[in-house]
Each structure stands twice: as C-alpha cells, then as structure tokens.
Scaffold this motif. Structure first.
Motif, mmCIF file in Angstrom:
data_model
loop_
_atom_site.group_PDB
_atom_site.id
_atom_site.type_symbol
_atom_site.label_atom_id
_atom_site.label_comp_id
_atom_site.label_asym_id
_atom_site.label_seq_id
_atom_site.Cartn_x
_atom_site.Cartn_y
_atom_site.Cartn_z
ATOM 1 N N UNK A 1 -12.687 -95.137 4.498
ATOM 2 C CA UNK A 1 -13.855 -94.616 3.779
ATOM 3 C C UNK A 1 -14.119 -93.166 4.158
ATOM 4 N N UNK A 2 -14.645 -92.434 3.196
ATOM 5 C CA UNK A 2 -15.188 -91.097 3.432
ATOM 6 C C UNK A 2 -16.671 -91.175 3.100
ATOM 7 N N UNK A 3 -17.479 -90.764 4.054
ATOM 8 C CA UNK A 3 -18.932 -90.809 3.937
ATOM 9 C C UNK A 3 -19.485 -89.389 3.994
ATOM 10 N N UNK A 4 -20.556 -89.127 3.272
ATOM 11 C CA UNK A 4 -21.302 -87.878 3.369
ATOM 12 C C UNK A 4 -22.750 -88.224 3.658
ATOM 13 N N UNK A 5 -23.396 -87.356 4.441
ATOM 14 C CA UNK A 5 -24.780 -87.655 4.746
ATOM 15 C C UNK A 5 -25.549 -86.494 5.301
ATOM 16 N N UNK A 6 -26.771 -86.814 5.707
ATOM 17 C CA UNK A 6 -27.729 -85.836 6.211
ATOM 18 C C UNK A 6 -28.163 -86.199 7.617
ATOM 19 N N UNK A 7 -28.321 -85.166 8.433
ATOM 20 C CA UNK A 7 -28.845 -85.308 9.788
ATOM 21 C C UNK A 7 -30.271 -84.790 9.761
ATOM 22 N N UNK A 8 -31.212 -85.625 10.170
ATOM 23 C CA UNK A 8 -32.627 -85.250 10.209
ATOM 24 C C UNK A 8 -33.145 -85.584 11.604
ATOM 25 N N UNK A 9 -32.895 -84.672 12.555
ATOM 26 C CA UNK A 9 -33.258 -84.937 13.943
ATOM 27 C C UNK A 9 -32.440 -86.098 14.473
ATOM 28 N N UNK A 10 -33.124 -87.167 14.897
ATOM 29 C CA UNK A 10 -32.438 -88.350 15.440
ATOM 30 C C UNK A 10 -32.294 -89.439 14.381
ATOM 31 N N UNK A 11 -32.111 -89.015 13.124
ATOM 32 C CA UNK A 11 -31.867 -89.946 12.011
ATOM 33 C C UNK A 11 -30.701 -89.414 11.193
ATOM 34 N N UNK A 12 -29.770 -90.312 10.863
ATOM 35 C CA UNK A 12 -28.614 -89.947 10.042
ATOM 36 C C UNK A 12 -28.503 -90.964 8.922
ATOM 37 N N UNK A 13 -28.412 -90.471 7.700
ATOM 38 C CA UNK A 13 -28.241 -91.336 6.542
ATOM 39 C C UNK A 13 -26.947 -90.967 5.838
ATOM 40 N N UNK A 14 -26.100 -91.974 5.576
ATOM 41 C CA UNK A 14 -24.767 -91.762 5.013
ATOM 42 C C UNK A 14 -24.560 -92.600 3.753
ATOM 43 N N UNK A 15 -23.781 -92.036 2.814
ATOM 44 C CA UNK A 15 -23.374 -92.740 1.594
ATOM 45 C C UNK A 15 -21.862 -92.604 1.470
ATOM 46 N N UNK A 16 -21.189 -93.639 0.983
ATOM 47 C CA UNK A 16 -19.752 -93.505 0.748
ATOM 48 C C UNK A 16 -19.504 -92.602 -0.451
ATOM 49 N N UNK A 17 -18.419 -91.845 -0.352
ATOM 50 C CA UNK A 17 -17.926 -91.055 -1.472
ATOM 51 C C UNK A 17 -16.645 -91.679 -2.004
ATOM 52 N N UNK A 18 -15.791 -92.126 -1.070
ATOM 53 C CA UNK A 18 -14.511 -92.739 -1.420
ATOM 54 C C UNK A 18 -14.293 -93.959 -0.537
ATOM 55 N N UNK A 19 -13.857 -95.053 -1.151
ATOM 56 C CA UNK A 19 -13.385 -96.215 -0.420
ATOM 57 C C UNK A 19 -11.986 -96.502 -0.955
ATOM 58 N N UNK A 20 -10.987 -96.398 -0.090
ATOM 59 C CA UNK A 20 -9.597 -96.677 -0.470
ATOM 60 C C UNK A 20 -9.159 -97.942 0.250
ATOM 61 N N UNK A 21 -8.317 -98.739 -0.429
ATOM 62 C CA UNK A 21 -7.906 -99.988 0.207
ATOM 63 C C UNK A 21 -6.466 -100.321 -0.127
ATOM 64 N N UNK A 22 -5.868 -101.092 0.772
ATOM 65 C CA UNK A 22 -4.530 -101.607 0.531
ATOM 66 C C UNK A 22 -4.633 -102.797 -0.419
ATOM 67 N N UNK A 23 -3.511 -103.254 -0.938
ATOM 68 C CA UNK A 23 -3.534 -104.385 -1.863
ATOM 69 C C UNK A 23 -3.996 -105.673 -1.193
ATOM 70 N N UNK A 24 -3.862 -105.784 0.128
ATOM 71 C CA UNK A 24 -4.265 -106.999 0.831
ATOM 72 C C UNK A 24 -5.703 -106.967 1.343
ATOM 73 N N UNK A 25 -6.396 -105.835 1.201
ATOM 74 C CA UNK A 25 -7.764 -105.701 1.722
ATOM 75 C C UNK A 25 -8.777 -106.294 0.754
ATOM 76 N N UNK A 26 -9.926 -106.739 1.315
ATOM 77 C CA UNK A 26 -10.993 -107.202 0.433
ATOM 78 C C UNK A 26 -11.536 -106.011 -0.349
ATOM 79 N N UNK A 27 -12.163 -106.317 -1.466
ATOM 80 C CA UNK A 27 -12.682 -105.262 -2.323
ATOM 81 C C UNK A 27 -14.035 -104.773 -1.801
ATOM 82 N N UNK A 28 -14.038 -103.612 -1.162
ATOM 83 C CA UNK A 28 -15.264 -102.926 -0.760
ATOM 84 C C UNK A 28 -15.362 -101.709 -1.653
ATOM 85 N N UNK A 29 -16.506 -101.537 -2.340
ATOM 86 C CA UNK A 29 -16.602 -100.447 -3.315
ATOM 87 C C UNK A 29 -17.609 -99.366 -2.948
ATOM 88 N N UNK A 30 -18.586 -99.667 -2.097
ATOM 89 C CA UNK A 30 -19.582 -98.653 -1.736
ATOM 90 C C UNK A 30 -20.328 -99.078 -0.483
#
Length: 164
Positions: free
Chosen positions: A99-128
């Motif tokens: 996964x590639x995540x982007x987010x914001x740092x606000x002091x001692x708080x960090x909030x992240x969102x996925x931008x990309x989730x890549x998976x192999x053919x045998x991995x479960x489907x995680x999309x976000x």
C-alpha cells in the motif's frame, strides 16, 4: 517512560519524532467477514539518520496470562515526512499486498488514506484504507478502517499501546 529525541535524528523527522521507539499493547478486531477478536501488538519505529522512519508492526494471539501464543499479522515499511506537515507511508504485507498511503501530521495526530493498494493473485482483495494514529496521555492510540472482500470502508482494527 521518558522519551528523548535522538541527536542524530534527521531534521525532517521532527514532526514524527514522537513515534520513535517500541510500542506494545493490546487491540481489537472486527469485520463482517470474520469473528471479533483481540490481539497483542508490538510496533517499532526506528531511524538511521536518513529522512524516513522504518516501521514494523507485529500482532499475535495472546493467552489469558498475556503471553504470546502465536503470530497473526506483520507489516513493514517506511514513513516519509513531506513539506507542509504531510507524510507518505509505504507498507508491505507478507500476505501479498502493498500500500501507498498519504496523510497529514497535526502535532501528535496522524491521519492517513490509501492511494494505491496492489496485490498478488493469491492475496485477499483489499481496496482501501484509512488510519488514525494519536498520542494521548503518553499512549499510542491507532485505528484502521478497511475496505476488503466486497465490503465498504469500515472499522476493522484498533489498539492502545504504551512505550516499552
């Protein structure tokens, strides 16, 4: 436990310095495709003088007496602070996705969102994903919302950790 900022810490890492070290504690998991569960966790944030943190999270089943019984999940990656209190996070999982995540740092708080989730053919489907990390009264609290296996983004994991 007292925390000191390492003298050799890269200056770009100052907004993330509060994460450094080992964190340990307990968490909970829930999702429509699984039964509710509890877990133990260890997170390590380390640095080598470069402008990124190395991150490793390990979860495990714990017995009634608190001892580790068997491993659950592992993830590893890099937290890269960016200008304007932004952060990029790259994570890899041995179950076959990254996964590639982007987010914001606000002091001692960090909030992240996925931008990309890549998976192999045998991995479960995680999309976000959505993650929230915060330092509250000296404890690291975090929560992870996940979209996977045809389910909408919703709460999946959360934990409270203390500096070891």
């Amino acid at each position: 436990m007292a925390f000191e900022i390492p003298q050799d810490l890269h200056p770009d890492l100052m907004p993330l310095a509060w994460l450094l070290g080992r964190w340990e504690g307990r968490g909970h998991g829930d999702y429509p495709t699984i039964e509710k569960f509890e877990f133990g966790q260890q997170i390590d944030f380390s640095h080598n003088g470069k402008p990124y943190l190395h991150y490793v999270s390990q979860t495990f089943v714990v017995g009634e007496d608190g001892t580790k019984e068997r491993p659950l999940a592992v993830e590893t990656g890099f937290w890269r602070p960016q200008p304007d209190n932004k952060v990029e996070v790259i994570l890899a999982h041995p179950t076959g996705f990254a996964e590639i995540w982007y987010g914001d740092i606000d002091g001692a708080k960090i909030e992240l969102q996925t931008d990309v989730v890549a998976r192999t053919v045998s991995a479960k489907e995680v999309t976000a994903g959505h993650r929230l990390y915060g330092l509250v009264n000296g404890e690291l609290l975090w929560a992870y919302d996940m979209a996977a296996e045809g389910q909408a983004l919703q709460p999946h994991l959360w934990a409270t950790l203390v500096r070891a």
